[in-house]
Every structure is written in structure tokens, then in C-alpha cells.
Design an enzyme around this catalytic site. Sequence first.
Site, PDB file in Angstrom:
ATOM      1  CE  LYS A  17      35.308  37.369  43.284  1.00  0.00           C
ATOM      2  NZ  LYS A  17      36.100  38.273  42.767  1.00  0.00           N
ATOM      3  NE  ARG A  24      32.539  38.344  34.847  1.00  0.00           N
ATOM      4  CZ  ARG A  24      32.844  37.355  35.732  1.00  0.00           C
ATOM      5  NH1 ARG A  24      34.107  37.594  36.133  1.00  0.00           N
ATOM      6  NH2 ARG A  24      31.881  36.404  36.286  1.00  0.00           N
ATOM      7  CD  GLU A  40      42.037  57.555  27.382  1.00  0.00           C
ATOM      8  OE1 GLU A  40      42.656  58.616  27.200  1.00  0.00           O
ATOM      9  OE2 GLU A  40      42.213  56.464  26.655  1.00  0.00           O
ATOM     10  CG  ASP A  65      40.726  41.943  47.203  1.00  0.00           C
ATOM     11  OD1 ASP A  65      39.509  42.195  46.998  1.00  0.00           O
ATOM     12  OD2 ASP A  65      41.610  41.442  46.383  1.00  0.00           O
ATOM     13  CB  THR A  80      34.987  41.868  42.088  1.00  0.00           C
ATOM     14  OG1 THR A  80      34.788  40.962  43.266  1.00  0.00           O
ATOM     15  CG2 THR A  80      36.520  41.614  41.761  1.00  0.00           C
ATOM     16  CE1 TYR A 119      39.164  55.023  25.149  1.00  0.00           C
ATOM     17  CE2 TYR A 119      38.625  54.934  22.704  1.00  0.00           C
ATOM     18  CZ  TYR A 119      39.338  54.637  23.825  1.00  0.00           C
ATOM     19  OH  TYR A 119      40.239  53.494  23.512  1.00  0.00           O
TER      20      TYR A 119
END
Length: 422
Positions: free
Chosen positions: A221, A227, A48, A192, A218, A46
Amino acid sequence: MHDKQIFDLIDQELHRQREGVELIASENFTSAEVMRAMGSCLTNKYAEGLPGKRYYGGCQWVDEVETIAIERIKKLFGAVWANVQPHSGAQANAAVMLACIKPGDKILGFDLSHGGHLTHGSAVNFSGKLYVPSFYGVEKETGRIDMNKVRETALREKPKLIICGASAYSRDWDYKTFRAIADEVGAVLLADISHPAGLIAAKLLNDPMPHCHIITTTTHKTLRGPRGGLIMIGQDMENPFGEKTLKGELKSLSAVLDGAVFPGTQGGPLEHVIAAKAIAFGEALSDNFVSYQKQVAANAQSLAAALVSRGFQIISGGTDNHLMLIDLRNKNVSGKQAENALVKADITANKNMVPYDDKSPFVTSGIRLGTPAVTTRGMKEKDMEQIAVWIDTLINSPENETLINSVKNEVNEYMKAFPLYE
Ligand code: DSN
């Protein structure tokens, strides 16, 4: 305990990827190192917060990993700031909207049915439910965006946010004119670049960095990473739109965006994915990556030309990037029929609406084809000619099972020359 059931299914998927021709424009094959990082112990942590400012102890190693990922992506695109935590492109866009506009504000994006993206204002997506969308599209005659029409729509609608970028547009973007329009109406400009990011990084397409306030992408691609998503600021750190601090000072754009990712829209970052992103960005900084992107574009042009010479109609007549949208209406075959026939022969592509389509999104009149994945397999221009021959055969007889089977056998045999994850 060994979960044979799941690992057998993973093996089947690997087999499918190895044997087939992958033409889904948004897919690619990562390096083995990228996958190794994703399967690492970092998934247990974790973290955060941001490097050096976490809500959990024991973050010293993931802090270094995340800092390297940020520095590499900034170098790759020449960005002044980046946040590499968004779990996906949709999450990145959600964070940008949370940061820059308020529910009920107007946004202007590229029409989904012309090749845009769900998160650019579609009625079924948060972006079309929380904000008030309007759209620009392509001209019927040219298949291209007319910037005069974009300006007219922007002047009429006065959006607070303008989005450029698409999922199925094969032409380059005029970011400079988009910025002039955004400035004229006082809007934030978001690019984008999820689809063409790799080609932009290799400097084969126009650069959004000098013109757009914010850039999202992203990472899986054309960028060929794991991903995921990320957000960058091009060169413009000023924030004329954002929140004030408790002292009434304007927060920097980067602080507003960081806060919109966490705690605004996400919890713990996926540090195993961030490690994989760092590796992919390192790969993208190499000369090999530029050669790869040049081949992606050359293959797309070769595939488009081979299809056009067989009577296929490509929206806008060709491609500047890694993809093309084929209008099948002159073939009397729907996108759904075409996708089914191709998939049965182990050629994977997706049906896609074409501009001014009269069929539903479940049927469609088009298919979208892209070359990033087959190029990673090592395919070149002459292989694109072979793919065009198979596509032509299948789409001319989409119900002929004997023919489909014989193409499938040819495809499987052909792909043995392009090993994957041996
Ligand atoms: N679903 C992606 C694509 O295929 O283009 C966009 O999010």
C-alpha cells in the site's frame, strides 16, 4: 510456447493502469526493480524455515536475500525483530492470533462497518469464527474514535488481544492510550498499520513501535512494495502470553511468532516476493521516499479540501493520512452508483460502508479515495483539484453516459503527462 492469451490480458491491464486515475487507497505502483525481482528465478526455490535454518538445501542465496529484507525493515521502523514471510496482511494477522491467543479467546477490534478490517474479528472471517470478537467504532458526531469508549469496552469485555488499525479511517492512532488500556486488561496489543505504514516509516504519523507488542503490515500500500505482509516486534521482546518449550521455559515472542508463520499457518516462503520486499524496503530508506510520503499526505489534504468545497462530506471532516471516506448520503447517490460512474470514466475507487450506514456492503453510502498511487504517478496538489472537479461532475450525474465519456477522454489525455513503466 508463448501464452499470447495471458500476455495480451496483462498488456490490457497495463494500458488500464496507464490511462486511468488510480484512487484505490490500498493500491500503488511499485518500481520496475520490485517487479523484476518478483518475476525472477527465486520463484523456483523452496525455503521452508528461516535464514540459516531451512528444511531444504541450496538456500544460500535466498538466505542472504531474506536476511537483507529483515535487516532493512527493522532499520526502517526501528523494530527489534521482523518476519518477512507472511504472504499477505491477512496471513500476518492469522499468525499473530495463532501465536498469542487460543480459539474461543476474546478479541477487540475496530468495527469493519466503521472502517476496520475483515481480519480484526469480522463474523465472516477466521478471526470472527475462531475467536470471540467485540468492537469499538467512531462517534456519530465526530467520525473519530473516542478512547474513553475503547477503554469502557475493553474493561467490560476483557479481551486477550486488542487490535488497532483500519482500512478506511483517515485519522491518526493514539497507540500510547491503546497500550495503557491493553495493560489495564492484560491484553496483547497488535497494531495493523497496513494502510499508513509508509507515512509512519517517514515519521509523518504517530509511531506504534514504542507502544505496541506486535505490528503487522502489508507491503504494497503506502509502503509501495510487492503484494505481501510482514510482522514486527516494536521494542518489547518479553512474552508474557506465549507457549512454553518442552523444558517448561517461556518461548520468546519472536520464536512463537516465527513458529506461527511457519509451520503454523504457511508453508514455503515466496522468496521472489521477499527479494522484491527487500528492494522496496531499500527504496523506503531513501530521502526520496520521505518526500514521496509528504506529497501523498499533501495530496490527500488537497483532494479532501477540494471535495469539501464542492459540498462533499468527509467522515471526520478531513484526513491525517493518505485516504478519506466520503459520505454520499447528502448527494443521494449510493457508493455503488458512484463507483460505477467513476470507473466508466477511468477513475478507479471503491464503494465503502460509512459509519452507521443504512445500505448493504454491496451498495453502501460511501466511497473511499486515496492518494498513494496518483502521487507515485507524479501528481501534485493542483492535479487533486482537477480530480475533484471530475469526481464532482460524475457524482452529480452518475447516469449521464455522454458526460461520463467526455470526462473519460479528459482523464485519458491528462494522464499522458504522468508516464507509467515507459
Ligand atoms: N483490501 C484492503 C483494502 O483495500 O484496504 C485491505 O485488506
